[in-house]
Design a protein around this motif. Sequence first.
Motif, short mmCIF file in Angstrom:
data_model
loop_
_atom_site.label_atom_id
_atom_site.label_comp_id
_atom_site.label_asym_id
_atom_site.label_seq_id
_atom_site.Cartn_x
_atom_site.Cartn_y
_atom_site.Cartn_z
N GLU A 199 0.80 -1.23 0.00
CA GLU A 199 0.00 0.00 0.00
C GLU A 199 0.83 1.28 0.00
N HIS A 200 2.04 1.23 0.54
CA HIS A 200 2.90 2.41 0.65
C HIS A 200 4.34 2.04 0.31
N PRO A 201 4.58 1.62 -0.94
CA PRO A 201 5.91 1.08 -1.29
C PRO A 201 7.05 2.07 -1.11
N ALA A 220 18.52 -3.80 4.04
CA ALA A 220 18.76 -3.72 2.60
C ALA A 220 17.49 -4.09 1.86
N VAL A 221 16.87 -3.09 1.27
CA VAL A 221 15.64 -3.29 0.51
C VAL A 221 15.82 -2.59 -0.83
N CYS A 222 15.36 -3.23 -1.89
CA CYS A 222 15.44 -2.58 -3.19
C CYS A 222 14.05 -2.45 -3.77
N GLY A 223 13.88 -1.46 -4.59
CA GLY A 223 12.61 -1.29 -5.29
C GLY A 223 12.63 -2.10 -6.58
N VAL A 224 11.67 -1.84 -7.44
CA VAL A 224 11.57 -2.50 -8.72
C VAL A 224 11.90 -1.48 -9.80
N LEU A 225 12.78 -1.86 -10.73
CA LEU A 225 13.08 -0.97 -11.84
C LEU A 225 11.81 -0.74 -12.65
N SER A 228 12.84 -11.56 -4.83
CA SER A 228 11.72 -10.69 -5.17
C SER A 228 11.85 -10.22 -6.61
N LYS A 229 10.79 -9.62 -7.09
CA LYS A 229 10.79 -9.06 -8.43
C LYS A 229 11.76 -7.88 -8.46
N ILE A 230 12.56 -7.79 -9.51
CA ILE A 230 13.57 -6.75 -9.62
C ILE A 230 13.18 -5.68 -10.63
N ALA A 231 12.56 -6.08 -11.72
CA ALA A 231 12.24 -5.13 -12.78
C ALA A 231 10.94 -5.53 -13.48
N VAL A 232 10.43 -4.61 -14.27
CA VAL A 232 9.27 -4.91 -15.08
C VAL A 232 9.69 -5.92 -16.15
N SER A 233 8.74 -6.45 -16.89
CA SER A 233 9.03 -7.49 -17.86
C SER A 233 9.87 -6.96 -19.03
N LEU A 234 10.55 -7.87 -19.70
CA LEU A 234 11.36 -7.51 -20.86
C LEU A 234 10.49 -6.89 -21.94
#
Length: 103
Positions: A13-15, A28-33, A65-71
């Motif tokens: 809800e609040h990424p 250590a947390v990363c977002g999604v490209l 976890s998911k790193i990026a949107v799809s190719l």
Amino acid sequence: VGAQRLSDYLAKEHPNEFVEAAKSSGVAVCGVLDKTEGAALFTDAGLKDEQWNTIMRHLRHKFDSKIAVSLKQVKSKCRDSEDIQEQIRKTKRPRGSYKKEEK
């Protein structure tokens, strides 16, 4: 169990706030490209489709976890080259900037 559910809710809800709070507490947390960032990486590195998929597979495994949107989304964004070139300019460092200064 309660902490896990609360964390899941906040992440969904609040990424942005969740990632900032985690970083400030030393986790250590990363977002999604997003499409623009992914396309900038894809274009700047000159990656082929299989190379992109291999890199994303390793990163997904490492970070669980998911790193990026799809190719497919990345390649569609690559067609809009103005945004990509701007993103590349923002992320480029001068050559040798990673080296430590010699005394």
